[in-house]
Design a protein around this motif. Structure first.
Motif, PDB file in Angstrom:
ATOM      1  N   UNK A   1       0.825  -1.225   0.000  1.00 22.63           N
ATOM      2  CA  UNK A   1       0.000   0.000   0.000  1.00 22.63           C
ATOM      3  C   UNK A   1       0.850   1.263   0.000  1.00 22.63           C
ATOM      4  N   UNK A   2       0.213   2.372  -0.386  1.00 19.18           N
ATOM      5  CA  UNK A   2       0.840   3.685  -0.272  1.00 19.18           C
ATOM      6  C   UNK A   2       1.201   3.938   1.194  1.00 19.18           C
ATOM      7  N   UNK A   3       2.124   4.871   1.405  1.00 12.04           N
ATOM      8  CA  UNK A   3       2.404   5.313   2.769  1.00 12.04           C
ATOM      9  C   UNK A   3       1.126   5.900   3.361  1.00 12.04           C
ATOM     10  N   UNK A   4       0.805   5.543   4.596  1.00 11.27           N
ATOM     11  CA  UNK A   4      -0.353   6.150   5.248  1.00 11.27           C
ATOM     12  C   UNK A   4       0.003   7.599   5.563  1.00 11.27           C
ATOM     13  N   UNK A   5      -0.807   8.532   5.071  1.00  7.49           N
ATOM     14  CA  UNK A   5      -0.461   9.951   5.207  1.00  7.49           C
ATOM     15  C   UNK A   5      -1.043  10.592   6.457  1.00  7.49           C
ATOM     16  N   UNK A   6      -1.555   9.763   7.388  1.00  3.93           N
ATOM     17  CA  UNK A   6      -2.003  10.291   8.677  1.00  3.93           C
ATOM     18  C   UNK A   6      -3.075  11.362   8.525  1.00  3.93           C
ATOM     19  N   UNK A   7      -2.949  12.391   9.352  1.00  6.96           N
ATOM     20  CA  UNK A   7      -3.945  13.470   9.377  1.00  6.96           C
ATOM     21  C   UNK A   7      -3.939  14.330   8.120  1.00  6.96           C
ATOM     22  N   UNK A   8      -2.973  14.103   7.221  1.00  8.07           N
ATOM     23  CA  UNK A   8      -2.969  14.888   5.977  1.00  8.07           C
ATOM     24  C   UNK A   8      -3.895  14.276   4.918  1.00  8.07           C
ATOM     25  N   UNK A   9      -4.316  13.032   5.120  1.00  7.08           N
ATOM     26  CA  UNK A   9      -5.168  12.373   4.110  1.00  7.08           C
ATOM     27  C   UNK A   9      -6.430  13.215   3.873  1.00  7.08           C
ATOM     28  N   UNK A  10      -6.687  13.489   2.593  1.00  3.45           N
ATOM     29  CA  UNK A  10      -7.872  14.277   2.239  1.00  3.45           C
ATOM     30  C   UNK A  10      -7.610  15.772   2.176  1.00  3.45           C
ATOM     31  N   UNK A  11      -6.410  16.218   2.617  1.00  4.28           N
ATOM     32  CA  UNK A  11      -6.140  17.666   2.596  1.00  4.28           C
ATOM     33  C   UNK A  11      -5.516  18.099   1.272  1.00  4.28           C
ATOM     34  N   UNK A  12      -5.798  19.337   0.901  1.00  4.24           N
ATOM     35  CA  UNK A  12      -5.252  19.924  -0.314  1.00  4.24           C
ATOM     36  C   UNK A  12      -3.752  20.209  -0.108  1.00  4.24           C
ATOM     37  N   UNK A  13      -2.934  19.799  -1.086  1.00  2.00           N
ATOM     38  CA  UNK A  13      -1.478  19.965  -0.906  1.00  2.00           C
ATOM     39  C   UNK A  13      -1.079  21.439  -0.888  1.00  2.00           C
ATOM     40  N   UNK A  14      -1.705  22.252  -1.730  1.00  2.00           N
ATOM     41  CA  UNK A  14      -1.344  23.680  -1.763  1.00  2.00           C
ATOM     42  C   UNK A  14      -1.739  24.355  -0.441  1.00  2.00           C
ATOM     43  N   UNK A  15      -2.911  24.037   0.096  1.00  2.00           N
ATOM     44  CA  UNK A  15      -3.329  24.611   1.391  1.00  2.00           C
ATOM     45  C   UNK A  15      -2.368  24.169   2.496  1.00  2.00           C
ATOM     46  N   UNK A  16      -1.936  22.903   2.413  1.00  2.00           N
ATOM     47  CA  UNK A  16      -1.044  22.353   3.445  1.00  2.00           C
ATOM     48  C   UNK A  16       0.317  23.034   3.382  1.00  2.00           C
TER      49      UNK A  16
END
Ligand SMILES: O=C(O)[C@@H](CO)OP(=O)(O)O
Length: 248
Positions: free
Chosen positions: A86-101
């Motif tokens: 599987x992909x790396x689990x991205x934790x609390x970033x999952x579902x967030x916009x990369x530019x906003x982050x």
């Protein structure tokens, strides 16, 4: 000389929208399906004929593999799947916009979360809509094995036993093995096979759906020459695009 063919899935709907994905089971975009078809065409053109397929448990990898293998008329080869790819689990970033982050954390922290070797993003809450704790897909696993976040180092820890116990066995039998997985799980595998340092791995980005080939020594399974992409130009452009994600 066995070949190990690594393929990152085609563009997903969340790659298209520039969202952190990790273990969320998003589908391929239309572009991603076309990329998967092109991956199969490259296999045909370069006469790369996998004997066995490995995929993660995520739809975007499974569908990419099926579309590509349909092009080569090899949908019939045996398949093994594992959460360990599987992909790396991205934790609390999952579902967030990369530019906003990027804007929220600044470029240094953003890069640390995306590409550092051993700093995991903040964990995801079990009750988040993007947590996988209760997904049927992982009901065969003890709950504490399902991650709430992962660094690349943790991905390598869960991936390498599978590579050594399962994938390497097929390679040692002389089979050409195709692994269809994800940007960060494949970065982990390339790091291991190519002996890339913990620092240098930050600079490696894997483009979507361009087969990458390792030719391995039949006995030691060490690469006999540098790995290569079946379409190097497209791979370079694709890797640069991945590196620049987040910038608006
Ligand atoms: O969102 C993700 O899961 C990955 C791959 O798509 O992104 P990144 O390249 O930022 O690690």
């Amino acid at each position: 000389m066995p070949k190990l063919i690594l393929v990152r899935h085609g563009q997903s709907e969340w790659n298209e929208k520039n969202l952190f994905t990790g273990w969320v089971d998003v589908k391929l975009s239309e572009i991603g399906e076309a990329e998967a078809k092109r991956a199969g065409e490259l296999l045909v053109k370069e006469q790369v004929n996998p004997d066995i397929l490995y995929t993660s448990l995520l739809s975007r990898a499974i569908n990419t593999a099926n579309i590509a293998l349909a092009q080569t008329d090899r949908l019939w080869i045996p398949v093994k799947r594992s959460w360990r790819l599987n992909e790396r689990h991205y934790g609390g970033l999952q579902g967030l916009d990369k530019a906003d982050t990027l804007e929220k954390y600044g470029p240094e922290k953003f890069q640390t979360y995306r590409r550092s070797f051993d700093v995991p993003p903040p964990p995801i809450a079990d009750d988040s809509e993007y947590s996988q704790k209760n997904e049927a897909r992982y009901s065969h696993l003890p709950k504490d094995v399902i991650p709430a976040t992962e660094s690349l180092a943790l991905v390598i820890d869960r991936l390498l036993p599978y590579y050594n116990d399962e994938i390497a066995k097929d390679l040692l039998e002389g089979k050409d093995v195709m692994v269809v997985a994800h940007g960060n799980s494949l970065r982990g595998l390339v790091k291991y096979l190519d002996n890339i340092s913990d620092d240098d791995i930050a600079g490696l980005n894997i483009p979507t759906a361009i087969p990458l080939v390792f030719e391995l020594d039949a006995k030691t399974l060490k690469p006999t020459k540098p790995y290569y992409y079946l379409d190097p130009e497209a791979a370079a452009a694709g890797a640069a695009a991945v590196a620049n994600q987040g910038k608006k």
